[in-house]
Each structure stands twice: as structure tokens, then as C-alpha cells.
Design a protein around this motif. Structure first.
Motif, PDB file in Angstrom:
ATOM      1  N   LEU A 126       0.811  -1.224   0.000  1.00 45.58           N
ATOM      2  CA  LEU A 126       0.000   0.000   0.000  1.00 45.58           C
ATOM      3  C   LEU A 126       0.840   1.268   0.000  1.00 45.58           C
ATOM      4  CD1 LEU A 126      -2.988  -0.865   2.370  1.00 45.58           C
ATOM      5  CD2 LEU A 126      -2.984  -0.742  -0.112  1.00 45.58           C
ATOM      6  N   GLY A 127       2.132   1.149  -0.383  1.00 51.29           N
ATOM      7  CA  GLY A 127       2.929   2.350  -0.614  1.00 51.29           C
ATOM      8  C   GLY A 127       3.576   2.980   0.595  1.00 51.29           C
ATOM      9  N   CYS A 128       3.672   2.264   1.743  1.00 47.32           N
ATOM     10  CA  CYS A 128       4.404   2.802   2.894  1.00 47.32           C
ATOM     11  C   CYS A 128       5.902   2.811   2.592  1.00 47.32           C
ATOM     12  CB  CYS A 128       4.160   1.938   4.141  1.00 47.32           C
ATOM     13  SG  CYS A 128       2.428   1.806   4.625  1.00 47.32           S
ATOM     14  N   VAL A 129       6.652   3.606   3.350  1.00 48.85           N
ATOM     15  CA  VAL A 129       8.111   3.561   3.275  1.00 48.85           C
ATOM     16  C   VAL A 129       8.583   2.464   4.228  1.00 48.85           C
ATOM     17  CG1 VAL A 129      10.252   4.805   3.725  1.00 48.85           C
ATOM     18  CG2 VAL A 129       8.329   5.966   2.637  1.00 48.85           C
ATOM     19  N   VAL A 130       9.237   1.437   3.689  1.00 50.74           N
ATOM     20  CA  VAL A 130       9.617   0.260   4.479  1.00 50.74           C
ATOM     21  C   VAL A 130      10.956   0.512   5.161  1.00 50.74           C
ATOM     22  CG1 VAL A 130      10.020  -2.226   4.421  1.00 50.74           C
ATOM     23  CG2 VAL A 130       8.432  -1.184   2.793  1.00 50.74           C
ATOM     24  N   PRO A 131      11.028   0.433   6.499  1.00 51.01           N
ATOM     25  CA  PRO A 131      12.303   0.645   7.182  1.00 51.01           C
ATOM     26  C   PRO A 131      13.214  -0.582   7.106  1.00 51.01           C
ATOM     27  CG  PRO A 131      10.557   0.285   8.784  1.00 51.01           C
ATOM     28  CD  PRO A 131       9.901   0.290   7.441  1.00 51.01           C
ATOM     29  N   TRP A 132      14.531  -0.326   7.160  1.00 49.90           N
ATOM     30  CA  TRP A 132      15.532  -1.388   7.239  1.00 49.90           C
ATOM     31  C   TRP A 132      15.751  -1.729   8.713  1.00 49.90           C
ATOM     32  CZ3 TRP A 132      18.115  -5.220   5.335  1.00 49.90           C
ATOM     33  CH2 TRP A 132      19.355  -5.595   5.840  1.00 49.90           C
ATOM     34  N   VAL A 133      15.699  -3.031   9.039  1.00 51.72           N
ATOM     35  CA  VAL A 133      15.870  -3.491  10.424  1.00 51.72           C
ATOM     36  C   VAL A 133      17.153  -4.311  10.496  1.00 51.72           C
ATOM     37  CG1 VAL A 133      14.829  -4.744  12.334  1.00 51.72           C
ATOM     38  CG2 VAL A 133      13.374  -3.554  10.683  1.00 51.72           C
ATOM     39  N   PRO A 134      18.270  -3.702  10.916  1.00 55.46           N
ATOM     40  CA  PRO A 134      19.553  -4.416  10.910  1.00 55.46           C
ATOM     41  C   PRO A 134      19.542  -5.690  11.751  1.00 55.46           C
ATOM     42  CG  PRO A 134      19.874  -2.059  11.262  1.00 55.46           C
ATOM     43  CD  PRO A 134      18.409  -2.306  11.367  1.00 55.46           C
ATOM     44  N   ALA A 135      18.809  -5.663  12.891  1.00 53.99           N
ATOM     45  CA  ALA A 135      18.809  -6.830  13.772  1.00 53.99           C
ATOM     46  C   ALA A 135      18.226  -8.058  13.089  1.00 53.99           C
ATOM     47  CB  ALA A 135      18.033  -6.522  15.051  1.00 53.99           C
ATOM     48  N   GLU A 136      17.287  -7.846  12.153  1.00 59.97           N
ATOM     49  CA  GLU A 136      16.666  -8.950  11.427  1.00 59.97           C
ATOM     50  C   GLU A 136      17.280  -9.151  10.043  1.00 59.97           C
ATOM     51  OE1 GLU A 136      14.396 -10.979  12.597  1.00 59.97           O
ATOM     52  OE2 GLU A 136      14.137  -9.972  14.530  1.00 59.97           O
ATOM     53  N   ASN A 137      18.155  -8.215   9.639  1.00 62.35           N
ATOM     54  CA  ASN A 137      18.753  -8.252   8.293  1.00 62.35           C
ATOM     55  C   ASN A 137      17.674  -8.278   7.216  1.00 62.35           C
ATOM     56  OD1 ASN A 137      21.089  -8.211   6.637  1.00 62.35           O
ATOM     57  ND2 ASN A 137      20.950 -10.407   6.288  1.00 62.35           N
ATOM     58  N   LYS A 138      16.622  -7.484   7.429  1.00 60.78           N
ATOM     59  CA  LYS A 138      15.487  -7.449   6.511  1.00 60.78           C
ATOM     60  C   LYS A 138      14.924  -6.033   6.432  1.00 60.78           C
ATOM     61  CE  LYS A 138      13.607 -12.079   7.622  1.00 60.78           C
ATOM     62  NZ  LYS A 138      12.464 -12.756   8.254  1.00 60.78           N
ATOM     63  N   PHE A 139      14.174  -5.798   5.354  1.00 58.29           N
ATOM     64  CA  PHE A 139      13.289  -4.642   5.291  1.00 58.29           C
ATOM     65  C   PHE A 139      11.937  -5.125   5.822  1.00 58.29           C
ATOM     66  CE2 PHE A 139      16.343  -4.006   1.826  1.00 58.29           C
ATOM     67  CZ  PHE A 139      16.807  -2.731   2.103  1.00 58.29           C
ATOM     68  N   MET A 140      11.404  -4.476   6.864  1.00 58.51           N
ATOM     69  CA  MET A 140      10.176  -4.951   7.512  1.00 58.51           C
ATOM     70  C   MET A 140       9.189  -3.791   7.647  1.00 58.51           C
ATOM     71  SD  MET A 140      11.992  -7.309  10.446  1.00 58.51           S
ATOM     72  CE  MET A 140      10.469  -8.039  11.030  1.00 58.51           C
ATOM     73  N   CYS A 141       8.035  -3.921   6.994  1.00 59.82           N
ATOM     74  CA  CYS A 141       7.012  -2.875   7.044  1.00 59.82           C
ATOM     75  C   CYS A 141       6.194  -3.031   8.323  1.00 59.82           C
ATOM     76  CB  CYS A 141       6.105  -2.959   5.818  1.00 59.82           C
ATOM     77  SG  CYS A 141       4.890  -1.624   5.752  1.00 59.82           S
ATOM     78  N   PRO A 142       6.164  -2.013   9.214  1.00 58.18           N
ATOM     79  CA  PRO A 142       5.416  -2.146  10.468  1.00 58.18           C
ATOM     80  C   PRO A 142       3.914  -1.979  10.295  1.00 58.18           C
ATOM     81  CG  PRO A 142       6.374   0.033  10.330  1.00 58.18           C
ATOM     82  CD  PRO A 142       6.837  -0.712   9.103  1.00 58.18           C
ATOM     83  N   CYS A 143       3.479  -1.533   9.115  1.00 56.68           N
ATOM     84  CA  CYS A 143       2.057  -1.234   8.926  1.00 56.68           C
ATOM     85  C   CYS A 143       1.223  -2.508   8.810  1.00 56.68           C
ATOM     86  CB  CYS A 143       1.860  -0.369   7.687  1.00 56.68           C
ATOM     87  SG  CYS A 143       2.832   1.141   7.709  1.00 56.68           S
ATOM     88  N   HIS A 144       1.634  -3.408   7.920  1.00 52.89           N
ATOM     89  CA  HIS A 144       0.833  -4.623   7.671  1.00 52.89           C
ATOM     90  C   HIS A 144       1.676  -5.888   7.663  1.00 52.89           C
ATOM     91  CE1 HIS A 144      -1.239  -1.166   5.746  1.00 52.89           C
ATOM     92  NE2 HIS A 144      -2.250  -1.633   6.435  1.00 52.89           N
ATOM     93  N   SER A 161       4.545  -6.839   5.900  1.00 55.52           N
ATOM     94  CA  SER A 161       5.317  -7.312   4.750  1.00 55.52           C
ATOM     95  C   SER A 161       6.810  -7.301   5.080  1.00 55.52           C
ATOM     96  CB  SER A 161       5.053  -6.422   3.525  1.00 55.52           C
ATOM     97  OG  SER A 161       3.692  -6.431   3.189  1.00 55.52           O
ATOM     98  N   GLN A 162       7.541  -8.283   4.531  1.00 53.79           N
ATOM     99  CA  GLN A 162       8.974  -8.374   4.777  1.00 53.79           C
ATOM    100  C   GLN A 162       9.716  -8.644   3.475  1.00 53.79           C
ATOM    101  OE1 GLN A 162      10.024 -11.112   7.910  1.00 53.79           O
ATOM    102  NE2 GLN A 162       8.462 -10.323   9.322  1.00 53.79           N
ATOM    103  N   TYR A 163      10.935  -8.094   3.382  1.00 50.10           N
ATOM    104  CA  TYR A 163      11.792  -8.263   2.219  1.00 50.10           C
ATOM    105  C   TYR A 163      13.199  -8.591   2.720  1.00 50.10           C
ATOM    106  CZ  TYR A 163       7.988  -5.312   0.401  1.00 50.10           C
ATOM    107  OH  TYR A 163       6.766  -4.775   0.088  1.00 50.10           O
ATOM    108  N   ASN A 164      13.938  -9.418   1.964  1.00 53.33           N
ATOM    109  CA  ASN A 164      15.290  -9.757   2.403  1.00 53.33           C
ATOM    110  C   ASN A 164      16.236  -8.566   2.221  1.00 53.33           C
ATOM    111  OD1 ASN A 164      16.059  -9.686  -0.288  1.00 53.33           O
ATOM    112  ND2 ASN A 164      16.421 -11.871  -0.464  1.00 53.33           N
ATOM    113  N   ASN A 165      17.527  -8.776   2.483  1.00 52.99           N
ATOM    114  CA  ASN A 165      18.461  -7.642   2.463  1.00 52.99           C
ATOM    115  C   ASN A 165      18.708  -7.067   1.070  1.00 52.99           C
ATOM    116  OD1 ASN A 165      19.948  -9.744   1.435  1.00 52.99           O
ATOM    117  ND2 ASN A 165      21.575  -9.655   2.979  1.00 52.99           N
ATOM    118  N   GLU A 166      18.173  -7.731   0.032  1.00 57.03           N
ATOM    119  CA  GLU A 166      18.263  -7.190  -1.329  1.00 57.03           C
ATOM    120  C   GLU A 166      16.933  -6.618  -1.810  1.00 57.03           C
ATOM    121  OE1 GLU A 166      19.619 -10.639  -3.440  1.00 57.03           O
ATOM    122  OE2 GLU A 166      21.735 -10.088  -3.229  1.00 57.03           O
ATOM    123  N   GLY A 167      15.908  -6.678  -0.944  1.00 57.60           N
ATOM    124  CA  GLY A 167      14.596  -6.146  -1.300  1.00 57.60           C
ATOM    125  C   GLY A 167      13.662  -7.162  -1.930  1.00 57.60           C
TER     126      GLY A 167
END
Length: 401
Positions: free
Chosen positions: A332-350, A352-358
Motif C-alpha cells: 500500500l505504498g508505505c516507506v519500508v524501514p531497514w531493520v539491521p537486527a533482522e537483516n530485513k526490510f520490515m514494514c510495520p504497517c501490515h 510485509s517483509q523483504y530480504n536484504n536485497e529487497g
């Protein structure tokens, strides 16, 4: 006997003729003879079955109507924040009791990490030099109820959904959030377990009464006294007011309809045309040498990228990677933050998760984050250019083209 038969035949003939003409006939019964009804009326079903069918019908209607009305009514119930009653035990993400000694062994001074708090709301425990602070900060945003992440680099709680910001104590410093985050008392009992209890005293951050206490009590402000009704204006003024009213209605209605229509327009990701200069949060050109001096290998930080979309520059051991990752969530177009502790991009809104390459690894996002080429020109400035080749993460064609 013959006359009786002739009478019966003539009566039957007369009945048939009248019935063919579509008229109803009255049946007369003599005192000396009885006759079976020509069209017997069927007996109605018993009342027990009728009542059962009525109950089934009412239940069948009540379920969908209740399913529509209940969410509508719950929309007007304030978001659960704060708590009531006595203290509860803080629990970690595994549902285990939070023991102060074990928590402090893993969380250094300045840390703010989530536990399960009052009414099940995620609540930040604040760690200082002496141990766990005597207050916890409820993470539910006072704007639209998102879980607000803690951003250590900015020393703030920053909501990525709509931009609300709170200082390191949860006091609101930037809208659209109208109120500070709710507080809870944090104490450690004799067994070393962390307890959270409702905060009903004055809010130490601004000296105000705690709004979450008023929300829990359900009190509303007193209604102002009635105003005298002014005399009606003349017709010319009425027409002017009608035009103003129509214009006043048209603006918010247009403001509602336009985003609804824009919802069906694909989110702006990727870019077109030639390369552009990456710019930092101050709008300055990103110089590779200066960037690498502040961002260590493994870092992913945002710059202004193609079409103005926030884009992550990826730093490895050799320098800046040859690709950037667009931060706009494909859900839904949120800005996804990078979470170093999880080594992932993790959207807090709903979630969604992406690996370290997106690359998307968990929904509801349907697609991976868009890519952009990242290069450094002869002057050492970082450039971003559209990525039109195959997506190296999964070998597919780039959807953002």
C-alpha cells in the motif's frame, strides 16, 4: 327421480357456464341435502413450523446485518491504549515473563524494545544507565493506530505511515498525530520480573492530564449552551450562502474522491529517462567518499532517488553496491524501514517483509521492492539510473517497467 336428475343436470350445466365466464358462484345448501365442496381448501401448515421458519429467516438476516453493523459501530470505539486495573507482567515476543536481569543483559542503555503491555498493546521498555526506567511507552500511534518504531539514529519514535514523530520519551513533536504516546508505570517486583501498571498521574512530559485516562473513562466535554437563532437573510444572501455551501462541500468531496481514484493508479516506483544525482535528507548531492565515511559495510540508508522516491543505498566491503533498493512497499505504498537486527526490510504497517536485497519474503506485499542502478561518476557523486534489465534476485522481468 327423473325430475331430480334433470334438476341436478341443469344446475351443473349452469355452474359450468358461470365458471367459464369467470364469475364466482354462491353455493346454497338445502336443509335436506349436503354436498362435497368442489374445490376443497388445503389445510395451512401448523403454527410450529411457521414459527420455526420465521426464526430461521430472522437468524439468517441477523447474521449478515450484524456483520455489517458491528465493524461500523466499533469504528467509533477509541483505539486501545493505556490500561486499567492492577499491574500485569510484561511479556516478550515469545510470551515469556520479562526478567529484568536477563533483559538488561541483552539491552544496553538507550535501548527501547517492545514487550506485551496493558490490554495487549505493544509497549516500549526504556533502558538507562541505572536499569529499566520507571515508565513504559505505548507504541500505538495516536493518529491512526500504527505501531510506531523506535529509530536510534534519530533518537525518536518515527511512524513511517504518515510521518508522525515523538521524542525519546514519546512526546509528540510532529503531526499529524494529535497526542503524545500513552504511558505505563514500569516496576520490578521481588522476583525480578518487570510489571506494567496504568499511569493515572499527571503526564510528566508536558504537565497535562493523561488523555488515555479520559479515553478509558469514556467522558466527553460538556456541550456549550444554545445560541440564539439569527433572522433569515434575504434571498440574495441565501443564494450567496448556497454557492458557498456548494463550494465548501465540493472541496472535501473532491478530496475524498480523488484519492479513491488515485488508489487504482500504480504506485510510483522505479524511474524513467537518464541517471539522476542521489541527494541526502538535506537535499545535498551524495558524495561516495563522505557517505562511506559515515556508513559502514552492511548499512542501508535512504537517499532521494528516481521520481523523488526514497531509495536505499547498499554499502558492502568494497564500497557502494551497484544497485539501490526503492523503499516504497508494494502493498500500500508505505516507506519500508531497514531493520539491521533482522537483516530485513520490515514494514510495520501490515507486516510485509523483504530480504536484504529487497526481495519479498512475506506478504501481504505481492512484489519485491523496485531496483535502480547505483554508480559513482568521475567527481565521486553517486548517480541513480532506471533498472530495465532482468531482476537478478529472481530472474524475472522488472515489474516496475
Amino acid at each position: 327421480m327423473a325430475s331430480l336428475c334433470m334438476h341436478s343436470i341443469s344446475a351443473t350445466t349452469a355452474f359450468n357456464r358461470r365458471a367459464a365466464n369467470g364469475r364466482r358462484t354462491a353455493v346454497s345448501v338445502s336443509a335436506t341435502a349436503t354436498a362435497e365442496p368442489l374445490f376443497p381448501t388445503p389445510a395451512p401448515p401448523d403454527m410450529a413450523k411457521r414459527k420455526t421458519m420465521n426464526l430461521l429467516l430472522a437468524g439468517g438476516v441477523a447474521l449478515p446485518v450484524g456483520g455489517l453493523v458491528a465493524p461500523f459501530a466499533l469504528f467509533f470505539v477509541p483505539v486501545s491504549t493505556g490500561g486499567s486495573g492492577g499491574a500485569i507482567t510484561a511479556r516478550d515476543e515469545q510470551g515469556r515473563d520479562v526478567v529484568a536481569a536477563a533483559w538488561l543483559a541483552k539491552h544496553l542503555p538507550g535501548d527501547r524494545s517492545l514487550v506485551q503491555g496493558l490490554k495487549g498493546d505493544p509497549t516500549y521498555l526504556v533502558v538507562n544507565e541505572s536499569g529499566i526506567e520507571n515508565y513504559g511507552v505505548n507504541s500505538v500511534c495516536t493518529h491512526l493506530g500504527c505501531v510506531v518504531p523506535w529509530v536510534p539514529a534519530e533518537n525518536k519514535f518515527m511512524c513511517p505511515c504518515h510521518g508522525s514523530q515523538y521524542n525519546n520519551e514519546g512526546k509528540v513533536v510532529r503531526g499529524p498525530a494529535p497526542l503524545s504516546l500513552a504511558l505505563a508505570h514500569a516496576t520490578v517486583n521481588a522476583s525480578g520480573v518487570v510489571l506494567l501498571a496504568p499511569w493515572s498521574e499527571t503526564d510528566f512530559r508536558d504537565g497535562s492530564e493523561p488523555w488515555w485516562k479520559r479515553a478509558a473513562n469514556g467522558r466527553r466535554a460538556a456541550v456549550s449552551p444554545l445560541f440564539p437563532t439569527p433572522a433569515p437573510p434575504d434571498m440574495a444572501k441565501r443564494k450567496t450562502m448556497n454557492l458557498l455551501l456548494a463550494g465548501g462541500v465540493a472541496l472535501p468531496v473532491g478530496g475524498l474522491v480523488a484519492p479513491f481514484a488515485l488508489f487504482f493508479v500504480p504506485v510510483s516506483t522505479g524511474g524513467s529517462g537518464g541517471a539522476i544525482t542521489a541527494r541526502d535528507e538535506q537535499g545535498r548531492d551524495v558524495v561516495a567518499a563522505a557517505w562511506l565515511a559515515k556508513h559502514l559495510p552492511g548499512d542501508r540508508s535512504l537517499v532521494q532517488g528516481l521520481k523523488g522516491d526514497p531509495t536505499y543505498l547498499v554499502v558492502n566491503e568494497s564500497g557502494i553496491e551497484n544497485y539501490g533498493v526503492n523503499s516504497v512497499c508494494t502493498h500500500l505504498g508505505c516507506v519500508v524501514p531497514w531493520v539491521p537486527a533482522e537483516n530485513k526490510f520490515m514494514c510495520p504497517c501490515h507486516g510485509s517483509q523483504y530480504n536484504n536485497e529487497g526481495k519479498v519474503v512475506r506478504g501481504p506485499a505481492p512484489l519485491s521492492l523496485a531496483l535502480a542502478h547505483a554508480t559513482v561518476n568521475a567527481s565521486g557523486v553517486v548517480l541513480l539510473a532506471p533498472w530495465s534489465e532482468t531482476d537478478f534476485r529472481d530472474g524475472s522481468e522488472p515489474w516496475w517497467n
